[in-house]
Every structure is written in structure tokens, then in C-alpha cells.
Motif scaffolding. Structure first.
Motif, PDB file in Angstrom:
ATOM      1  N   LEU A 471      78.019  19.990  47.062  1.00  0.00           N
ATOM      2  CA  LEU A 471      78.808  19.892  45.844  1.00  0.00           C
ATOM      3  C   LEU A 471      79.585  21.180  45.578  1.00  0.00           C
ATOM      4  CD1 LEU A 471      76.335  18.001  43.472  1.00  0.00           C
ATOM      5  CD2 LEU A 471      78.367  17.096  44.614  1.00  0.00           C
ATOM      6  N   VAL A 472      78.903  22.310  45.768  1.00  0.00           N
ATOM      7  CA  VAL A 472      79.597  23.588  45.549  1.00  0.00           C
ATOM      8  C   VAL A 472      80.724  23.759  46.573  1.00  0.00           C
ATOM      9  CG1 VAL A 472      79.316  26.088  45.609  1.00  0.00           C
ATOM     10  CG2 VAL A 472      77.602  24.669  44.463  1.00  0.00           C
ATOM     11  N   PHE A 473      80.468  23.428  47.843  1.00  0.00           N
ATOM     12  CA  PHE A 473      81.486  23.580  48.890  1.00  0.00           C
ATOM     13  C   PHE A 473      82.692  22.682  48.608  1.00  0.00           C
ATOM     14  CE2 PHE A 473      83.322  22.028  52.863  1.00  0.00           C
ATOM     15  CZ  PHE A 473      83.710  23.218  53.460  1.00  0.00           C
ATOM     16  N   LEU A 474      82.441  21.417  48.322  1.00  0.00           N
ATOM     17  CA  LEU A 474      83.551  20.495  48.062  1.00  0.00           C
ATOM     18  C   LEU A 474      84.282  20.846  46.779  1.00  0.00           C
ATOM     19  CD1 LEU A 474      81.909  17.094  49.098  1.00  0.00           C
ATOM     20  CD2 LEU A 474      83.516  18.503  50.402  1.00  0.00           C
ATOM     21  N   ALA A 498      91.909  26.419  52.013  1.00  0.00           N
ATOM     22  CA  ALA A 498      90.845  25.976  51.101  1.00  0.00           C
ATOM     23  C   ALA A 498      89.531  25.785  51.843  1.00  0.00           C
ATOM     24  CB  ALA A 498      91.268  24.688  50.409  1.00  0.00           C
ATOM     25  N   LEU A 499      89.563  25.187  53.020  1.00  0.00           N
ATOM     26  CA  LEU A 499      88.330  24.959  53.772  1.00  0.00           C
ATOM     27  C   LEU A 499      87.728  26.263  54.277  1.00  0.00           C
ATOM     28  CD1 LEU A 499      89.272  21.740  55.799  1.00  0.00           C
ATOM     29  CD2 LEU A 499      87.831  21.913  53.762  1.00  0.00           C
ATOM     30  N   LEU A 500      88.566  27.177  54.774  1.00  0.00           N
ATOM     31  CA  LEU A 500      88.037  28.446  55.266  1.00  0.00           C
ATOM     32  C   LEU A 500      87.433  29.269  54.132  1.00  0.00           C
ATOM     33  CD1 LEU A 500      90.795  29.471  57.858  1.00  0.00           C
ATOM     34  CD2 LEU A 500      88.478  28.623  58.320  1.00  0.00           C
ATOM     35  N   LEU A 501      88.089  29.281  52.980  1.00  0.00           N
ATOM     36  CA  LEU A 501      87.535  30.030  51.847  1.00  0.00           C
ATOM     37  C   LEU A 501      86.229  29.398  51.352  1.00  0.00           C
ATOM     38  CD1 LEU A 501      90.710  30.920  49.740  1.00  0.00           C
ATOM     39  CD2 LEU A 501      89.235  32.475  51.031  1.00  0.00           C
ATOM     40  N   ALA A 502      86.140  28.079  51.305  1.00  0.00           N
ATOM     41  CA  ALA A 502      84.908  27.424  50.874  1.00  0.00           C
ATOM     42  C   ALA A 502      83.762  27.709  51.840  1.00  0.00           C
ATOM     43  CB  ALA A 502      85.130  25.924  50.734  1.00  0.00           C
ATOM     44  N   ALA A 646      81.315  35.959  58.298  1.00  0.00           N
ATOM     45  CA  ALA A 646      82.385  36.954  58.408  1.00  0.00           C
ATOM     46  C   ALA A 646      83.581  36.390  59.182  1.00  0.00           C
ATOM     47  CB  ALA A 646      81.846  38.214  59.084  1.00  0.00           C
ATOM     48  N   ALA A 647      83.312  35.567  60.208  1.00  0.00           N
ATOM     49  CA  ALA A 647      84.411  34.951  60.962  1.00  0.00           C
ATOM     50  C   ALA A 647      85.224  34.013  60.075  1.00  0.00           C
ATOM     51  CB  ALA A 647      83.851  34.211  62.174  1.00  0.00           C
ATOM     52  N   PHE A 648      84.527  33.214  59.254  1.00  0.00           N
ATOM     53  CA  PHE A 648      85.242  32.329  58.323  1.00  0.00           C
ATOM     54  C   PHE A 648      86.083  33.139  57.340  1.00  0.00           C
ATOM     55  CE2 PHE A 648      81.918  28.999  59.231  1.00  0.00           C
ATOM     56  CZ  PHE A 648      82.797  28.126  59.833  1.00  0.00           C
ATOM     57  N   LEU A 649      85.511  34.238  56.855  1.00  0.00           N
ATOM     58  CA  LEU A 649      86.242  35.064  55.891  1.00  0.00           C
ATOM     59  C   LEU A 649      87.470  35.697  56.543  1.00  0.00           C
ATOM     60  CD1 LEU A 649      86.423  36.274  53.077  1.00  0.00           C
ATOM     61  CD2 LEU A 649      84.917  38.138  53.856  1.00  0.00           C
TER      62      LEU A 649
END
Length: 683
Positions: A471-474, A498-502, A646-649
Motif C-alpha cells: 500500500l505504501v509503495f503503490l 515514480a516507480l524508481l522513487l517508490a 542505493a541502486a534504485f535511488l
């Protein structure tokens, strides 16, 4: 005048002194005062403390005759201590005592006659009579040691002793004529016990002698009995192979016990009006009865039954019973049941895996249980009492058991492999020789490990995010995408950002807070601009309130991200159904119960198992024991998880950097001041 007064005072004082001096000399005791006592009183004072009151009737003697109705009873005994009334004879038989004389007082109590001694030794003689004219029933208390009779026309018959120490006696009148010649009647209660290596018998014969004199009664052992013990109140002798009892008048119980010497036949030893026979057998022995004998229930036989499945019969006159004994083969069974088993493992960041197993055992005859030495045991206890670690000849840990329900605790350790932040291993589950009705395996992990895959028996479980985490991710992904759409970014770029930041927010709390603040600021700016340009309606007010509420909920959720994703028990979305299932079916004592104190210093030490931050559980019922069972785990360290976040960020930051021109243009277009209208510029 003064001199005369002083002289007069001196004379008066001298006179008073002269009068008091003889009186003082008269009352003062002499220096060598003595007290004189008689020698008997002096010896009594020097004697030690006398014991409590005890009155014992050494002999209770009966005299007189039934014919002249002058029966007497004489109490002869001794007394120590205070003189109190002591019960000697019960009144329940209609006894009467009167006309007493001697050195004791006979009194009547509520249920008995009592004697009060008048000296250290006493003797009292009284008249005695009963309700009938030919029998005198006497019930003597434990204070009466013996009873004797000198009645010429009476016979003293000793009865049975009760549990409280009282004894029954009967003084029966003997007739001078020879008309009494009635045969005694008997009722037989016979028990035969078939054992694997022998056959035992117990004959209980109830005999009634209706005569007033003693009568002989013979018991003939015709079934090959080897007599070992005779319990009877009447004397007996062996005459021509028969046991002849000299029965007193009234009822007498004869009990004969021994072994049967290999004959599978029973012939009644007496001629009785009723013959009851019960045959019981050991569980590994099965009798086959030959002949058509009337069967009855085992309870009607009136004999003490030891084994289940006894058979009872009613024998008629001249009937015998035959049987064939067959030894049965006992099947291989276990003597204990395992009602529940709980296994708890803790996987540390480094070192061996610690484990603790609790077995709820219901023992019905086993002397011990055996555990394999894999995993390596380090501590064992039964009902919180530490045990010495011993290994049997088969190489297994031997734990002694007591009868009934109990809990066996075993602590152990084993190792898993970990390389470059990844861990793989099999956690072997200790097991007994019998399957557990309910089994629960719980694995605890510290913050260092993230379990990716776990399997036990037929169940495989992969890591899946919890509902709260999804729920938090979506929510953050959708909110961020809508904000970027407001800034007029192309749909592909805004979806990727949006997906990478989530995803980065799911790993780092700080990033989640910053993204939520940025989205909230842009949302508020959009609402303010909307209010300035358009008329404020109820629908728009409601939409703005909903948007602000969602922003607040997401912001609060990001602050408590760790707590939400771990859940109430820190399971990180791992199935808690196994734990709930086990909590319904398994009941264990608290691990923190205090261990029993012992003085033995050679016992192993017990470690406290850490609880960890992440948990996973597996429940299983009646798990087979024909093979080894283990929990297979694949783990990822927190360092690897941090690197993934860290890779996602970094990817999200790169995507934002590439779209910086479009973001700036969108901000200027949405929040720039509007140009003045030409109509408004004309004066």
C-alpha cells in the motif's frame, strides 16, 4: 524548757526501740532453715514426668455357666498416668453388664462399656449377659489384649480383627445332647490366573457351621494344586491328602492360594451349593474354554480381577472346566506418545545456528527416549531439571523418562554457509522415534539477514512484501506519478521516475520522507492555483480535502515505515498463519520458567535463545520419522539490500536529472504569474 523537751524525746525513742526489738527477733528466720518431707513424697517429687494416661486390660476372663445364668467377666490389667475411662467392650451386640466389684469402675458410654482404674493394677468382676440365651457376642477394643474362658458349657470362638484393632469373639453354648449333627454349607469363589510362565489359583470358600459345636470340614485339591498359603481363622490338618478344618460355630472364610502344576482342568475342591469360577489371563495369553458351562459376568463371581477380559462361570454339581492356553505374539509398539513438538532456531549474523526443541511426551512405560546427534546437542532437561548428557551404544543421546506426561527440552547447534552477503543452509530438525501429533518450526533472524526462500517438508515459501508495504509503495508511486503529470512530463518518464522513487522509499526511510514532502508541496501549490483561477465549489473542496488527507496518511506512513513493514511481530510479511495454526494446536510452557535447583556440578549450561527481528514459522501434523527433515533457507544480508536500495535511488536520481529541463518548464508553466489581459490595460 528546751532541755526538758529534748530529754523527754530521747526517753520516748528509747522506749519504742525496746518494744520493737523482741518482735523483730521473733519474726526473723533462723540462718539454717530446713523443710522436712516424708520419704514417699520426696521420691514422688524426684520421679520423672509420668506419661499420658494408659489403661490396658491384659486378660478379659469369662466364667460361670449358661445353665445357671451366672456368667461373669473379669477385667485384669494395669494403668499408667491419670485415671480416665477407657473403652473395653462395644454395646452394639446387645450386651449387658452389672453388679461390678473390684479395684476399677465400670461405666456405660454412648456406644461402649468403659473401665476407670483405681490403681496402677486393677481387677474388676461383673455379671454379664446377652440378649439371647445360647450365644454371647463380644467386640473387644484395642485396649483388650487377650480373652479367655472357663465356662464349662460354652466355647469361646475367636473371630476376625478389624482395621481399627478391635476383635470379635463369640461364646457359644454347648449342648450336652448329641442331637446336633448338621453338615456345614459352603459357597466357593475361585479365581484362576493364566500367566505366560505359570498358572495361579485363589480359592475363597465361605463356610457356615450351623451347629453349636465345632465341626470338621474337608477341602480336597483335585486339580494338581500346589498349595502355598492358607488364610483361615480355624485350625487345620492334612488327613489322607485332604485339608481338614476344625470349624467353629458360625461363618468362617477359608482362602487358599498357590499354583496349578500344569493341569488345564479345574475340579471344585468342595461340595458347595454355589460354585463361582473366574479365569483371567495375561495380555499375551489367550485361553480357549472347552465344554458347555454356564457363563456369568465377572462381577458376579465375587473375586478380585487383575487383568481385563476375565471370563466367569457358574459350575453345577459334578461339573468340571477345561481350557487350553495359547501364548500370543506381542506386536512391536512404542510405549510413549509425542503429543507436540516445537523447534526454534536462531540464525546469527556469524557463527553456528542455535536451536531449542521442546517435546511434549506422554509416557506409558518407556524407560528413555533417544535423539540423534545431528544437530549437535548442548543441553537437555526434563520438566526444567537439567540432565547429564549421555550417549548410548548406538550413538544417540539417551534421555531417561518418568511415567506420565512431561516435557523434554534439548538445545543444539549447527552451521550454515555464508558467502559475499548470501547465506544458504539446511536447519536439521531433531525428531524422536514416533511422529508428533503437532509440530511447529520457528526460525528467528536478526536484522542482518533477509530470508528470500524457505522450505520445509512439502511447503516452499518465497519472500513477498506485506500488504502494508504494498500500500505504501503503490500510494507513493501513484502520488508521484500524478504530481509529475501535473508538471506535464511525458507518461513514460514520469512512470519510470515514480516507480524508481517508490522502490528507493521502500529501502530508505529518509528518501520516503523527502519524496512525501515534495509531493505534498506540489499538491498544495496545485490546489492554491486552482482556487485562484476557478470558482470554489463544494465538489472541489471535497476533492482538495481528500488529497490533503491522503498526503498526510502517506507522510505518517513513511515515518513509521519500518514498524509497518515488520508488522506487529516483526515478520516482514512472512506467513504468520503457521504461527497462528501452531498456537491453536500446540501448548508449551514458557521458556523463561526457572530451572530446578540441583547440587550436581557436572551438568551442561543452558543458553538463552535470542528472539531476533524477523520470524517465520512452519506447522506440520504427523510428520513421518523414516527420514531426516530440515528447513532449507536462502538468505540475503542487509548490506545487499542496502546496495539494491542505493541502486534504485541512483537510477531515480539519474532519471530526474535527465528530465530536469522538462521539470523546470513544467514548474514555470504551472506556477508563473499570469500576464496582464489586454482588456484590463485599456484605460
Amino acid at each position: 524548757m528546751r532541755k526538758l523537751s529534748a530529754l523527754l524525746a530521747i526517753l520516748l525513742a528509747a522506749t519504742a526501740f525496746a518494744q520493737n526489738e523482741p518482735q523483730q527477733n521473733k519474726t526473723a528466720p533462723p540462718s539454717d532453715a530446713r523443710v522436712t518431707l516424708p520419704l514417699a513424697e520426696y521420691e514422688q517429687l524426684r520421679a520423672p514426668d509420668r506419661p499420658e494416661s494408659i489403661a490396658v486390660v491384659d486378660t478379659l476372663r469369662l466364667a460361670g455357666t449358661f445353665k445357671d445364668r451366672n456368667l461373669t467377666v473379669t477385667f485384669i490389667g494395669k494403668s499408667v498416668g491419670k485415671r480416665i475411662a477407657t473403652p473395653v467392650l462395644a454395646m452394639s451386640t446387645g450386651l449387658s453388664i452389672w453388679g461390678c466389684s473390684g479395684s476399677a469402675v465400670i461405666s456405660r458410654g454412648e456406644k461402649d462399656f468403659r473401665i476407670t482404674p483405681l490403681g496402677d493394677t486393677f481387677s474388676a468382676t461383673c455379671r454379664i449377659a446377652a440378649a439371647g440365651s445360647d450365644r454371647l457376642e463380644l467386640v473387644a477394643t484395642p485396649s483388650v489384649l487377650a480373652m479367655e474362658s472357663s465356662v464349662p458349657d460354652g466355647e469361646l470362638v475367636a473371630g476376625t480383627y478389624s482395621a481399627d484393632g478391635s476383635a470379635n469373639y463369640s461364646l457359644v453354648r454347648q449342648s450336652a445332647g448329641g442331637a446336633e449333627n448338621l453338615a456345614p454349607t459352603a459357597t466357593g469363589h475361585y479365581l484362576i490366573t493364566l500367566l505366560p510362565d505359570e498358572t495361579r489359583f485363589r480359592y475363597a470358600i465361605e463356610v457356615h457351621n450351623p451347629n453349636r459345636s465345632r465341626r470338621p470340614f474337608e477341602v480336597h485339591l483335585r486339580s494338581g494344586e500346589h498349595l502355598q498359603q492358607v488364610d483361615a481363622a480355624a485350625p487345620y490338618e492334612v488327613v489322607d491328602g485332604a485339608y481338614r478344618f476344625d470349624l467353629p460355630p458360625g461363618d468362617t472364610n477359608l482362602v487358599l492360594t498357590g499354583q496349578l502344576s500344569g493341569n488345564d482342568i479345574f475340579v471344585p475342591p468342595v461340595e458347595a451349593s454355589l460354585q463361582y469360577l473366574a479365569i483371567e489371563n495375561h495380555p499375551v495369553v489367550r485361553p480357549v474354554i472347552d465344554g458347555s458351562v454356564k457363563r456369568i459376568s465377572a462381577a458376579e463371581a465375587g473375586v478380585p480381577i487383575q487383568f481385563r477380559g476375565a471370563q466367569a462361570f457358574l459350575l453345577g454339581k459334578g461339573e468340571v472346566l477345561r481350557w487350553r492356553k495359547t501364548n500370543l505374539e506381542a506386536l512391536h509398539t512404542v510405549n510413549y506418545a509425542l503429543t507436540a513438538a516445537r523447534h526454534t532456531f536462531f540464525v546469527p549474523a556469524e557463527g553456528a545456528v542455535l536451536g531449542e526443541s521442546i517435546f511434549s511426551v506422554d509416557n506409558q512405560g518407556a524407560s528413555d527416549v533417544k535423539l540423534p546427534l545431528r544437530p549437535e546437542p548442548t543441553y537437555a532437561s526434563i520438566e526444567n531439571e537439567p540432565l547429564l548428557m549421555t550417549k548410548g551404544p548406538d550413538g544417540k543421546l539417551t534421555v531417561p523418562l518418568s511415567a506420565g506426561k512431561q516435557q523434554v527440552l534439548v538445545q543444539h547447534r549447527q552451521s550454515i554457509r555464508s558467502v559475499l552477503g548470501f547465506g544458504v543452509g539446511r536447519l536439521v530438525v531433531p525428531q524422536l522415534d514416533v511422529p508428533a501429533s503437532t509440530l511447529l518450526a520457528t526460525i528467528n533472524y536478526p536484522a542482518h539477514w533477509w530470508p528470500v526462500m524457505q522450505s520445509f517438508s512439502t511447503r516452499i515459501r518465497f519472500w513477498t512484501p506485506s500488504t502494508e508495504l504494498l500500500l505504501v509503495f503503490l500510494g507513493l508511486a501513484l502520488w508521484t506519478e500524478r504530481v509529475l503529470a501535473y508538471l506535464m512530463l511525458p507518461w513514460r518518464r514520469r512512470l519510470v521516475i515514480a516507480l524508481l522513487l517508490a522502490a528507493a522509499c521502500a529501502v530508505f526511510d529518509a528518501v520516503a520522507v523527502l519524496v512525501a514532502i515534495a509531493d505534498a508541496c506540489l499538491t498544495i501549490g496545485w490546489l492554491v492555483a486552482l482556487v485562484k483561477r476557478e470558482k470554489w465549489t463544494f465538489l472541489k473542496v471535497f476533492a482538495a480535502a481528500v488529497a490533503i488527507g491522503v498526503a498526510g496518511i502517506v507522510a505518517i506512513g513513511t515515518y513509521q515505515f519500518r514498524k509497518i513493514t515488520k508488522g506487529g511481530d516483526g515478520s516482514y510479511g512472512y506467513a504468520s498463519t503457521g504461527t497462528e495454526e501452531a498456537s491453536r494446536n500446540v501448548s508449551f510452557v514458557d521458556k523463561e520458567q526457572k530451572a530446578a535447583k540441583t547440587d550436581y556440578q557436572g551438568l551442561p549450561a543452558k543458553f538463552d535463545l535470542p528472539t531476533g527481528e524477523r520470524h517465520s514459522s512452519f506447522g506440520q501434523e504427523m510428520l513421518p520419522t523414516d527420514r531426516e527433515h530440515a528447513v532449507t533457507v536462502v538468505l540475503v544480508s542487509a548490506t545487499i539490500v542496502w546496495l539494491i536500495g542505493a541502486a534504485f535511488l541512483a537510477l531515480a536520481w539519474l532519471a530526474v536529472w535527465r528530465a530536469r529541463t522538462l521539470l523546470a518548464a513544467g514548474l514555470r508553466a504551472r506556477f508563473a504569474a499570469p500576464a496582464p489581459s489586454p482588456v484590463e490595460a485599456v484605460p
